[in-house]
Design a protein around this motif. Structure first.
Motif, PDB file in Angstrom:
ATOM      1  N   MET A 184      51.663  12.556  -3.319  1.00  0.00           N
ATOM      2  CA  MET A 184      50.616  11.912  -4.507  1.00  0.00           C
ATOM      3  C   MET A 184      49.516  11.104  -3.576  1.00  0.00           C
ATOM      4  O   MET A 184      48.498  11.629  -3.689  1.00  0.00           O
ATOM      5  CB  MET A 184      51.501  11.071  -5.408  1.00  0.00           C
ATOM      6  CG  MET A 184      50.600  10.098  -6.141  1.00  0.00           C
ATOM      7  SD  MET A 184      49.679  10.912  -7.543  1.00  0.00           S
ATOM      8  CE  MET A 184      51.012  11.388  -8.695  1.00  0.00           C
ATOM      9  N   HIS A 185      49.800  10.134  -3.014  1.00  0.00           N
ATOM     10  CA  HIS A 185      49.049   9.351  -2.061  1.00  0.00           C
ATOM     11  C   HIS A 185      49.553   8.606  -1.369  1.00  0.00           C
ATOM     12  O   HIS A 185      50.851   8.002  -1.296  1.00  0.00           O
ATOM     13  CB  HIS A 185      47.938   8.513  -2.883  1.00  0.00           C
ATOM     14  CG  HIS A 185      48.562   7.490  -3.747  1.00  0.00           C
ATOM     15  ND1 HIS A 185      48.979   6.279  -3.175  1.00  0.00           N
ATOM     16  CD2 HIS A 185      48.935   7.290  -4.984  1.00  0.00           C
ATOM     17  CE1 HIS A 185      49.363   5.164  -4.108  1.00  0.00           C
ATOM     18  NE2 HIS A 185      49.274   5.928  -5.298  1.00  0.00           N
ATOM     19  N   MET A 234      49.725  -0.108 -11.403  1.00  0.00           N
ATOM     20  CA  MET A 234      48.751  -0.475 -12.632  1.00  0.00           C
ATOM     21  C   MET A 234      48.650   0.737 -13.352  1.00  0.00           C
ATOM     22  O   MET A 234      47.522   0.746 -14.417  1.00  0.00           O
ATOM     23  CB  MET A 234      47.504  -1.194 -12.092  1.00  0.00           C
ATOM     24  CG  MET A 234      46.749  -1.929 -13.172  1.00  0.00           C
ATOM     25  SD  MET A 234      45.241  -2.521 -12.614  1.00  0.00           S
ATOM     26  CE  MET A 234      45.866  -4.187 -11.648  1.00  0.00           C
ATOM     27  N   GLN A 235      49.188   1.639 -13.633  1.00  0.00           N
ATOM     28  CA  GLN A 235      49.427   2.641 -14.345  1.00  0.00           C
ATOM     29  C   GLN A 235      49.593   2.269 -15.748  1.00  0.00           C
ATOM     30  O   GLN A 235      50.015   0.954 -15.978  1.00  0.00           O
ATOM     31  CB  GLN A 235      50.489   3.725 -14.170  1.00  0.00           C
ATOM     32  CG  GLN A 235      50.145   4.322 -12.521  1.00  0.00           C
ATOM     33  CD  GLN A 235      48.563   4.924 -12.342  1.00  0.00           C
ATOM     34  OE1 GLN A 235      48.241   5.562 -13.256  1.00  0.00           O
ATOM     35  NE2 GLN A 235      47.979   4.505 -11.412  1.00  0.00           N
ATOM     36  N   ASN A 236      49.159   3.065 -16.865  1.00  0.00           N
ATOM     37  CA  ASN A 236      49.055   2.551 -18.225  1.00  0.00           C
ATOM     38  C   ASN A 236      50.383   2.683 -18.959  1.00  0.00           C
ATOM     39  O   ASN A 236      51.035   3.888 -18.944  1.00  0.00           O
ATOM     40  CB  ASN A 236      48.069   3.470 -18.842  1.00  0.00           C
ATOM     41  CG  ASN A 236      47.638   2.960 -20.182  1.00  0.00           C
ATOM     42  OD1 ASN A 236      48.012   1.919 -20.663  1.00  0.00           O
ATOM     43  ND2 ASN A 236      46.948   3.479 -21.078  1.00  0.00           N
ATOM     44  N   LYS A 273      50.228   6.741 -18.902  1.00  0.00           N
ATOM     45  CA  LYS A 273      49.534   7.695 -17.842  1.00  0.00           C
ATOM     46  C   LYS A 273      49.512   6.993 -16.602  1.00  0.00           C
ATOM     47  O   LYS A 273      48.871   5.545 -16.962  1.00  0.00           O
ATOM     48  CB  LYS A 273      48.414   8.105 -18.714  1.00  0.00           C
ATOM     49  CG  LYS A 273      47.189   9.021 -17.998  1.00  0.00           C
ATOM     50  CD  LYS A 273      46.198   9.649 -18.596  1.00  0.00           C
ATOM     51  CE  LYS A 273      45.247  10.528 -17.966  1.00  0.00           C
ATOM     52  NZ  LYS A 273      44.391   9.776 -17.249  1.00  0.00           N
ATOM     53  N   SER A 274      49.494   7.446 -15.633  1.00  0.00           N
ATOM     54  CA  SER A 274      49.949   8.569 -15.068  1.00  0.00           C
ATOM     55  C   SER A 274      51.535   8.439 -14.748  1.00  0.00           C
ATOM     56  O   SER A 274      51.792   7.676 -13.713  1.00  0.00           O
ATOM     57  CB  SER A 274      49.294   9.188 -13.935  1.00  0.00           C
ATOM     58  OG  SER A 274      50.186   9.871 -13.294  1.00  0.00           O
ATOM     59  N   SER A 313      53.523  10.535 -13.142  1.00  0.00           N
ATOM     60  CA  SER A 313      53.666  10.943 -11.634  1.00  0.00           C
ATOM     61  C   SER A 313      53.238   9.759 -10.642  1.00  0.00           C
ATOM     62  O   SER A 313      53.906   9.522  -9.873  1.00  0.00           O
ATOM     63  CB  SER A 313      53.308  12.218 -11.489  1.00  0.00           C
ATOM     64  OG  SER A 313      51.813  12.140 -11.615  1.00  0.00           O
ATOM     65  N   ARG A 314      52.028   9.318 -11.014  1.00  0.00           N
ATOM     66  CA  ARG A 314      51.687   8.038 -10.168  1.00  0.00           C
ATOM     67  C   ARG A 314      52.571   7.102 -10.185  1.00  0.00           C
ATOM     68  O   ARG A 314      52.567   6.249  -9.114  1.00  0.00           O
ATOM     69  CB  ARG A 314      50.141   8.047 -10.417  1.00  0.00           C
ATOM     70  CG  ARG A 314      49.294   7.079  -9.310  1.00  0.00           C
ATOM     71  CD  ARG A 314      47.925   7.005  -9.349  1.00  0.00           C
ATOM     72  NE  ARG A 314      47.550   6.469  -8.329  1.00  0.00           N
ATOM     73  CZ  ARG A 314      46.166   6.254  -8.230  1.00  0.00           C
ATOM     74  NH1 ARG A 314      45.161   7.197  -8.702  1.00  0.00           N
ATOM     75  NH2 ARG A 314      45.490   5.465  -7.096  1.00  0.00           N
ATOM     76  N   GLU A 354      54.054   4.426  -7.031  1.00  0.00           N
ATOM     77  CA  GLU A 354      53.739   3.059  -6.981  1.00  0.00           C
ATOM     78  C   GLU A 354      54.592   2.088  -7.165  1.00  0.00           C
ATOM     79  O   GLU A 354      54.606   0.889  -6.370  1.00  0.00           O
ATOM     80  CB  GLU A 354      52.380   2.974  -7.546  1.00  0.00           C
ATOM     81  CG  GLU A 354      51.188   3.802  -7.151  1.00  0.00           C
ATOM     82  CD  GLU A 354      49.980   3.775  -7.935  1.00  0.00           C
ATOM     83  OE1 GLU A 354      48.765   4.148  -7.434  1.00  0.00           O
ATOM     84  OE2 GLU A 354      50.236   3.132  -9.290  1.00  0.00           O
TER      85      GLU A 354
END
Lengths: 399, 399
Positions: free
Chosen positions: B1-2, B46-48, B65-66, B68-69, B73
């Motif tokens: 992902m990152h 800080m995803q929603n 959302k998201s 997966s992110r 994190e």
């Protein structure tokens, strides 16, 4: 105090009159308006306080800070607010007993709502946000003028992109250069959003796989962002040749926001992505024709979904897979997330004077985001573009 | 992902443990955390979505959302949120019946609060914001490290001011140049504020009478601003010789904000204003000595008021006349308006590890604002500066 341009008094008067018709229709005694943007819209001033709008007669702006500045800016009577207990007495001695009262339930914090409502012991709260937002969705000539100035600024940026973009620069550097130029044009750098927890800085200036990274932002493109604490938009990743560079930027003029997206590429874009980009242009053209008064908001989204399905790109539309956003466009004005929303849940009809940013986009994980966005005015003849930069791919020589 | 740096897992674990002690102390079954910054603080993402923290045991992050992110994190378990009705069932089947529940009453909108609370039909809501903010006020070594990096960036800006500032440039141009440099250092351009309707872009870069214009912002200096729709901070007014140039700027690093103010002048500053500036330096020195663990927050403000009264400048302190702000400093961290607040209403004691921006300032209508601000760490020996740019007036040759 100051010589800044003011919202015309007739403009404020028309807005109040229209809002009072809504209050009467809902059989409310009045509305207590507390959010800065709604207050600005209904008074011409963004000073800190609360606005009481009775169902008929003159509203009153109770100001905490700055009273003297509000007196200069507002086109409604201003009074020092004082403590909440005193405020309740002031309002009821002027406007009579308040039994049904409109409040902005989508933005007013719970604790503060409880305190304000305690001013009206027999008052029944009614959510007035949606009708007020619906009113704000239809723009006046004054408002359109502000949007057109903003549109000319984002057009200038697009014209400069070929000289700004260089292979090897970071997304953050590109975003910083764009924002710098917009600041010089008077962009305040605050892009107001109404949605809880939603926030935006400039827009999404991102390229390649970083642009395709999903995020919390309720839009079709997220972006990797600079850190996990700011997980959207431009990142420190380098812009490389051959990948789509998404330049989704906003400009604010006298509070009014326009939103526009264009795609640049250094060298050649992959054929599949270029075809997807062409499809977003076709979706936009279709929306331009369909977008007439009376057409339900959701129809434009439904039609776009059909076109996307025909092309076999459903999984890539407005984000990828689970992270797709479920809309085609959103109103813009004093806020970035205004009505109308072009999405399935909305049966409401388009009206002449509504302003919508329509933004078909495709996400290809690991490769990038392509798409286009204009801000439009709804007219009898369909959507009239307010943003007007060339829609061709911006091609930058690789060498 | 990152590959972005993550908040260390042990950091998140410590924060959750500490917060759960508070929940136990308040005899709550759990807390439903909904605000993006609080969620980031307690999960690392800080995803929603919403975070449920039980009084003991593992919390759970329900993500819209998201997903997966968030999985990459967050240092707490992540699950897709689904609709609110389903969420209520998910929470109660995992955590048991919820009778007393903490919510963030200062930020959670009324309408959303009603919907979330409907998940817990027998649940009694309790405001958990203040204790959570109090916990967040005390910074860990990891957090201090982020603040120190941010401080080094604002120091670099101050060092550059003599070459950036030129007579005849506008405040907006100066602000744009400063912001551009901060953006290149990774400043996201979003300065998060918790207070309803409060917002900030960069800070207050303003000079002369424009800087002294009062505004809605709850701070000691307002600024004319660019328009009535953005009525604070830099304006289009020209910077002239002999007037104080207020450079009150913030830098965000990994979400953490530092705040610093310095004054520049082209040529010579009026003697009265220069004396007032020297007094703000003395107030700061006094606060540095007084600011030890155990000292009530309000004492620092009270002492500053005494020093100001001795000098006969009460009407000018922290704004002018009716538009004075009633505090001396504010906590900074993930938000710009954190605890502690150095103001009369706050009896709470300073604690080791708290981080405070202290900003004595004087407003002279028609002439300008002078003052100074550092961000400090509370230690056993008093306040230790985190911002460290030279405190001397920045003198720029007039010719």
């Amino acid at each position: 105090m100051h010589q800044l341009p003011k919202v015309p008094a007739t403009e404020v008067e028309n807005r109040i009159n229209k809002f009072q018709k809504t209050l009467q229709q809902f059989e409310l005694d009045g509305a207590l308006i507390t959010q800065n943007v709604d207050i600005y819209y209904l008074t011409g001033s963004m000073q800190n306080g609360v606005l009481f709008v009775p169902a008929s007669g003159q509203p009153r702006f109770y100001v905490k800070k700055s009273v003297s500045r509000a007196e200069v800016e507002a086109s409604v009577p201003v009074e020092a607010m004082g403590r909440i207990k005193e405020l309740g007495k002031k309002i009821q001695s002027r406007f009579g007993q308040v039994k049904k009262i409109g409040i902005e339930m989508d933005v007013l914090p719970y604790g503060l709502a409880i305190r304000y409502l305690s001013m009206f012991p027999d008052g029944e709260p009614v959510d007035i946000s949606f009708p007020l937002r619906l009113q704000r969705a239809v723009k006046s000539d004054y408002e359109l003028e502000q949007l057109r100035v903003a549109a000319s600024r984002v057009n200038e940026i697009v014209a400069l992109l070929p000289e700004i973009i260089r292979p090897g620069m970071s997304e953050a550097e590109l975003a910083a250069k764009i924002e710098y130029k917009l600041h010089l044009h008077g962009n305040p750098g605050i892009y107001r959003m109404r949605g809880y927890n939603q926030e935006l800085s400039l827009g999404v200036v991102a390229s390649g796989s970083a642009a395709a990274t999903p995020t919390y932002f309720d839009g079709p493109a997220g972006g990797l962002g600079l850190t996990t604490a700011s997980p959207q938009g431009a990142s420190h990743e380098t812009i490389a040749a051959g990948e789509p560079i998404l330049v989704d930027i906003s400009m604010v003029n006298e509070g009014y926001i326009v939103d526009q997206t264009r795609i640049a590429v250094i060298g050649e874009l992959d054929q599949e992505l270029e075809s997807a980009y062409e499809l977003t242009r076709k979706i936009l053209k279709e929306a331009e024709t369909m977008g007439k008064p009376g057409v339900p908001w959701k129809f434009l989204y439904a039609r776009a979904l059909e076109m996307v399905e025909e092309a076999g790109l459903t999984e890539h539309f407005m984000g990828y897979g689970q992270d797709r956003a479920k809309f085609l466009g959103h109103g813009v004005g004093l806020e970035f997330d205004e009505l109308p929303v072009l999405a399935t849940a909305f049966d409401q009809p388009l009206e002449t004077g509504m302003v919508i940013a329509i933004e078909p986009k495709f996400t290809f994980p690991g490769r990038g985001v392509v798409g286009i966005e204009n801000t439009y005015l709804v007219t009898e003849n369909g959507l009239e573009p307010i943003t007007f930069a060339s829609e061709e791919l911006i091609r930058i020589p690789a060498g």
